[in-house]
Design an enzyme around this catalytic site. Structure first.
Site, PDB file in Angstrom:
ATOM      1  N   LYS A   1      25.974  67.222  82.512  1.00 30.49           N
ATOM      2  CA  LYS A   1      25.028  66.710  81.520  1.00 30.49           C
ATOM      3  C   LYS A   1      24.311  65.490  82.104  1.00 30.49           C
ATOM      4  O   LYS A   1      24.884  64.418  82.231  1.00 30.49           O
ATOM      5  CB  LYS A   1      25.718  66.298  80.223  1.00 30.49           C
ATOM      6  CG  LYS A   1      24.672  66.112  79.116  1.00 30.49           C
ATOM      7  CD  LYS A   1      25.014  65.083  78.088  1.00 30.49           C
ATOM      8  CE  LYS A   1      24.782  63.674  78.478  1.00 30.49           C
ATOM      9  NZ  LYS A   1      23.375  63.246  78.615  1.00 30.49           N
TER      10      LYS A   1
ATOM     11  N   GLY B   1      27.617  55.606  84.863  1.00 35.72           N
ATOM     12  CA  GLY B   1      26.799  55.017  83.811  1.00 35.72           C
ATOM     13  C   GLY B   1      27.252  53.607  83.533  1.00 35.72           C
ATOM     14  O   GLY B   1      27.820  52.946  84.403  1.00 35.72           O
TER      15      GLY B   1
ATOM     16  N   GLU C   1      32.082  55.570  87.779  1.00 42.55           N
ATOM     17  CA  GLU C   1      31.283  54.603  88.556  1.00 42.55           C
ATOM     18  C   GLU C   1      30.425  53.855  87.548  1.00 42.55           C
ATOM     19  O   GLU C   1      29.524  54.416  86.947  1.00 42.55           O
ATOM     20  CB  GLU C   1      30.440  55.346  89.599  1.00 42.55           C
ATOM     21  CG  GLU C   1      30.092  54.480  90.798  1.00 42.55           C
ATOM     22  CD  GLU C   1      28.816  53.677  90.617  1.00 42.55           C
ATOM     23  OE1 GLU C   1      28.750  52.850  89.674  1.00 42.55           O
ATOM     24  OE2 GLU C   1      27.887  53.884  91.414  1.00 42.55           O
TER      25      GLU C   1
ATOM     26  N   CYS D   1      22.971  50.299  90.812  1.00 37.76           N
ATOM     27  CA  CYS D   1      24.300  49.783  90.461  1.00 37.76           C
ATOM     28  C   CYS D   1      24.772  48.736  91.463  1.00 37.76           C
ATOM     29  O   CYS D   1      25.514  47.828  91.122  1.00 37.76           O
ATOM     30  CB  CYS D   1      25.297  50.926  90.348  1.00 37.76           C
ATOM     31  SG  CYS D   1      25.300  52.034  91.741  1.00 37.76           S
TER      32      CYS D   1
ATOM     33  N   GLU E   1      25.539  42.542  83.590  1.00 37.63           N
ATOM     34  CA  GLU E   1      24.599  43.317  84.390  1.00 37.63           C
ATOM     35  C   GLU E   1      23.275  43.393  83.613  1.00 37.63           C
ATOM     36  O   GLU E   1      23.263  43.823  82.461  1.00 37.63           O
ATOM     37  CB  GLU E   1      25.184  44.727  84.577  1.00 37.63           C
ATOM     38  CG  GLU E   1      24.504  45.546  85.617  1.00 37.63           C
ATOM     39  CD  GLU E   1      25.126  46.940  85.762  1.00 37.63           C
ATOM     40  OE1 GLU E   1      25.500  47.550  84.747  1.00 37.63           O
ATOM     41  OE2 GLU E   1      25.215  47.417  86.912  1.00 37.63           O
TER      42      GLU E   1
HETATM   43  O1  TXE Z   1      23.919  54.258  80.057  1.00 35.59           O
HETATM   44  P1  TXE Z   1      25.053  55.200  79.532  1.00 35.59           P
HETATM   45  P2  TXE Z   1      22.644  53.627  79.380  1.00 35.59           P
HETATM   46  C1  TXE Z   1      24.335  50.444  83.100  1.00 35.59           C
HETATM   47  C2  TXE Z   1      23.179  49.470  83.027  1.00 35.59           C
HETATM   48  C3  TXE Z   1      22.501  49.881  81.755  1.00 35.59           C
HETATM   49  C4  TXE Z   1      23.689  50.252  80.903  1.00 35.59           C
HETATM   50  C5  TXE Z   1      23.390  51.161  79.745  1.00 35.59           C
HETATM   51  O2  TXE Z   1      23.672  48.157  82.889  1.00 35.59           O
HETATM   52  O3  TXE Z   1      21.765  48.834  81.178  1.00 35.59           O
HETATM   53  O4  TXE Z   1      24.556  50.909  81.799  1.00 35.59           O
HETATM   54  O5  TXE Z   1      22.597  52.251  80.167  1.00 35.59           O
HETATM   55  C6  TXE Z   1      25.866  59.652  78.718  1.00 35.59           C
HETATM   56  N1  TXE Z   1      30.134  60.520  76.009  1.00 35.59           N
HETATM   57  N2  TXE Z   1      24.062  51.587  83.982  1.00 35.59           N
HETATM   58  O6  TXE Z   1      22.881  53.374  77.947  1.00 35.59           O
HETATM   59  O7  TXE Z   1      25.147  55.232  78.058  1.00 35.59           O
HETATM   60  C7  TXE Z   1      24.377  59.448  78.660  1.00 35.59           C
HETATM   61  O8  TXE Z   1      23.774  60.454  77.872  1.00 35.59           O
HETATM   62  C8  TXE Z   1      29.700  61.111  77.115  1.00 35.59           C
HETATM   63  C9  TXE Z   1      24.697  51.555  85.258  1.00 35.59           C
HETATM   64  O9  TXE Z   1      21.489  54.459  79.717  1.00 35.59           O
HETATM   65  O10 TXE Z   1      26.252  54.839  80.291  1.00 35.59           O
HETATM   66  C10 TXE Z   1      24.028  59.508  80.135  1.00 35.59           C
HETATM   67  O11 TXE Z   1      24.016  60.850  80.575  1.00 35.59           O
HETATM   68  N3  TXE Z   1      28.547  60.779  77.720  1.00 35.59           N
HETATM   69  C11 TXE Z   1      24.666  52.873  85.896  1.00 35.59           C
HETATM   70  C12 TXE Z   1      25.212  58.779  80.777  1.00 35.59           C
HETATM   71  O12 TXE Z   1      26.255  58.835  79.824  1.00 35.59           O
HETATM   72  C13 TXE Z   1      27.807  59.794  77.178  1.00 35.59           C
HETATM   73  C14 TXE Z   1      23.468  53.698  85.741  1.00 35.59           C
HETATM   74  C15 TXE Z   1      24.952  57.328  81.145  1.00 35.59           C
HETATM   75  O13 TXE Z   1      24.504  56.644  80.001  1.00 35.59           O
HETATM   76  C16 TXE Z   1      28.221  59.141  75.996  1.00 35.59           C
HETATM   77  C17 TXE Z   1      22.917  53.623  84.403  1.00 35.59           C
HETATM   78  C18 TXE Z   1      29.446  59.544  75.416  1.00 35.59           C
HETATM   79  N4  TXE Z   1      29.928  58.971  74.306  1.00 35.59           N
HETATM   80  C19 TXE Z   1      23.200  52.570  83.595  1.00 35.59           C
HETATM   81  N5  TXE Z   1      27.291  58.207  75.692  1.00 35.59           N
HETATM   82  C20 TXE Z   1      25.270  52.947  87.295  1.00 35.59           C
HETATM   83  N6  TXE Z   1      26.593  52.898  87.392  1.00 35.59           N
HETATM   84  O14 TXE Z   1      24.569  53.104  88.265  1.00 35.59           O
HETATM   85  C21 TXE Z   1      26.319  58.267  76.635  1.00 35.59           C
HETATM   86  N7  TXE Z   1      26.625  59.241  77.539  1.00 35.59           N
END
Ligand code: TXE
Length: 495
Positions: free
Chosen positions: A173, A226, A248, A282, A383
């Site tokens: 996903k 994420g 990660e 990240c 972050e």
């Molecule tokens: O990320 P989310 P968001 C960090 C960065 C950013 C913050 C929030 O600081 O500001 O995270 O970003 C899915 N069960 N990073 O809100 O929510 C979602 O649909 C299962 C760092 O956009 O973590 C997407 O596919 N899945 C990072 C994925 O999780 C769920 C890169 C990431 O979204 C879910 C991006 C749930 N309950 C943001 N809720 C890095 N490590 O590089 C959401 N998702």
């Protein structure tokens, strides 16, 4: 055209829902894609479960699995322009950066194609004493793969390639904001001849389409990239069925410059470390730690670079970096900067959205430098995931190390110095998963990527990034079976 890929077929969601994908640089409609609900994800999990349990992929020889992954790498390379274009439209990143991403994606598939043939198993006892004992590595089973929006297909490739190399099936996903290139990858997997049901794709929100991948008893492992808050949620959900978990979750990465460093190189890279892809990386070097004696020169020169960075859309040849992923995310970054200023940080440049017709419909934010920061401030601890650099100073090696480790995260960090003894000491002492000495950002698919502390669990890439997708099993064989006589009424048991 149906956009969910379940059991080898392109289908729409059961409820017929759709979602618009818009380019964050100008708000233009990129695509309208099907949206999965919980029941679609559960259907995809059932397909992946069946495909795993009947062995249609895990029983394919390692050589053939590797060959298929090489084919996938070749097809990705063939389609570089199409993929890069789609990635740029979804993310707003410059096309040149998207092309680099595709090259890295191809390398990731090639690396794991090679590992498919590298059996981690070993003989523990060769049989000379009457027992033959070996450890074999088997695929984990059904993998739930959840990916974010900053490097959509690259992060997918770090999960899909090892999962397939090891013989697993999966449901992926991608972020609801950036689904296009994962759709293209599924088409390529199909073209390469992957059996139906092995690779499944659902699109949609995390709460609806993603959550079942962490919760469902038929998923054996979940790999998530994420934010840390969602990561904790995924880990908690996975704990109910005691799934294997790989996470990660980003970082707050120190970039440490000592006074004896090559300052031209250090300053130039300090800007790239944090402003590449507008800080949505990240491993971004968002915390600059400068030895006090060179503070003014370093900060003045970084500010001079930051103030001249040209923002623009993905296909603007003059642009040096692009938009943030969304206006919501820009509001988050702006709020973070406001809090920093309220806490006493000194704004040296940026701190707002750029003005002008080229930016009006996008989510741009100016490269920002905040001086006078300390580790007690939220801007140093949280972050921002935007183009924001915080500056702290130190006066000794020990202090640089202490500050560099003063974070809940532990993903990456860098040290700039001409004293190689000091470079090694600092690299050893920093508790981060990747350390650069006199450089910032390069990585190798052959080397592990991931974090200490709350930056995550497990590793991607390298050998460990393959090991996440296998389970070791010890098989013990008695070559001369005989009754043990431990229990029972035989004479020899009675003392
Ligand atoms: O990320 P989310 P968001 C960090 C960065 C950013 C913050 C929030 O600081 O500001 O995270 O970003 C899915 N069960 N990073 O809100 O929510 C979602 O649909 C299962 C760092 O956009 O973590 C997407 O596919 N899945 C990072 C994925 O999780 C769920 C890169 C990431 O979204 C879910 C991006 C749930 N309950 C943001 N809720 C890095 N490590 O590089 C959401 N998702």
């Amino acid at each position: 055209m149906a956009d969910l890929f379940i059991d080898g077929e392109w289908v729409s969601g059961a409820k017929g829902l759709t979602r618009e994908v818009r380019c964050p640089a100008d708000g233009a409609l990129v695509a309208t894609v099907d949206e999965a609900t919980r029941e679609d994800t559960e259907r995809a999990i059932r397909a992946a479960r069946k495909a795993f349990d009947d062995g249609r992929w895990s029983s394919v020889s390692a050589t053939e699995r590797g060959k298929l992954l090489i084919r996938v790498a070749d097809l990705l390379e063939r389609d570089t322009e199409v993929i890069a274009h789609a990635e740029s439209l979804d993310t707003g990143k410059r096309i040149i950066e998207a092309r680099y991403d595709v090259a890295d994606i191809v390398s990731s598939f090639r690396w794991f194609a090679g590992l498919a043939n590298t059996n981690l198993g070993r003989v523990v006892d060769p049989g000379t004493t009457g027992t033959f004992s070996r450890v074999v590595y088997e695929p984990v089973g059904v993998c739930g793969l959840i990916t974010p929006w900053n490097y959509p297909l690259l992060q997918a490739s770090w999960k899909v390639a090892p999962a397939l190399a090891a013989g697993n099936t999966f449901v992926i996903k991608p972020s609801e904001m950036t689904p296009s290139t994962t759709i293209l990858l599924m088409r390529i997997l199909q073209e390469a001849g992957l059996p139906d049901g092995v690779a499944n794709l659902v699109l949609g929100s995390g709460a609806e389409a993603g959550a079942p991948l962490a919760e469902h008893p038929d998923v054996d492992m979940v790999s998530f990239t994420g934010g840390v808050i969602t990561g904790r949620r995924v880990m908690a959900a996975a704990s109910v069925t005691v799934k294997k978990v790989a996470l990660e979750l980003g970082g707050k990465n120190p970039n440490i410059i000592f006074a004896d460093a090559d300052l031209d190189a250090a300053i130039d890279n300090a800007a790239t470390a944090v402003f590449l892809h507008s800080g949505q990386v990240c491993s971004a070097g968002a915390r600059l730690l400068v030895e006090e004696s060179i503070h003014d020169e370093v900060v003045d020169r970084v500010v001079a670079i930051a103030s001249k960075i040209r923002l623009g859309g993905p296909f603007d040849p003059a642009a040096e970096t692009g938009s943030l992923i969304s206006r919501d995310h820009r509001s988050k970054v702006a709020g973070y900067v406001e809090r920093a200023l309220a806490e006493g940080a000194v704004l040296r440049c940026g701190g707002s959205a750029p003005v002008g017709p080229a930016f009006d419909d996008g989510a741009f934010y100016l490269p920002t430098v905040l001086d006078g920061c300390t580790t007690t401030m939220s801007c140093v601890q949280d972050e921002s995931f935007g183009p924001v650099l915080t500056v702290e100073t130190f006066t000794s090696e020990a202090e640089a190390i202490r500050l560099g480790n003063d974070t809940i995260y532990g993903l990456a960090g860098a040290v700039w110095t001409s004293d190689m003894g000091r470079a090694a000491r600092v690299a050893n002492a920093l508790r981060h998963g990747t350390i650069w000495i006199n450089d910032y950002h390069p990585y190798r698919p052959q080397a592990e990527w991931g974090g200490f502390k709350q930056s995550g669990v497990g590793r991607e890439l390298g050998l460990a990034g393959f090991a996440e997708y296998v389970e070791p099993k010890h098989i013990y064989e008695n070559l001369q079976p005989a009754a043990s006589g431990w229990f029972g009424e035989s004479e020899q048991n009675i003392t």
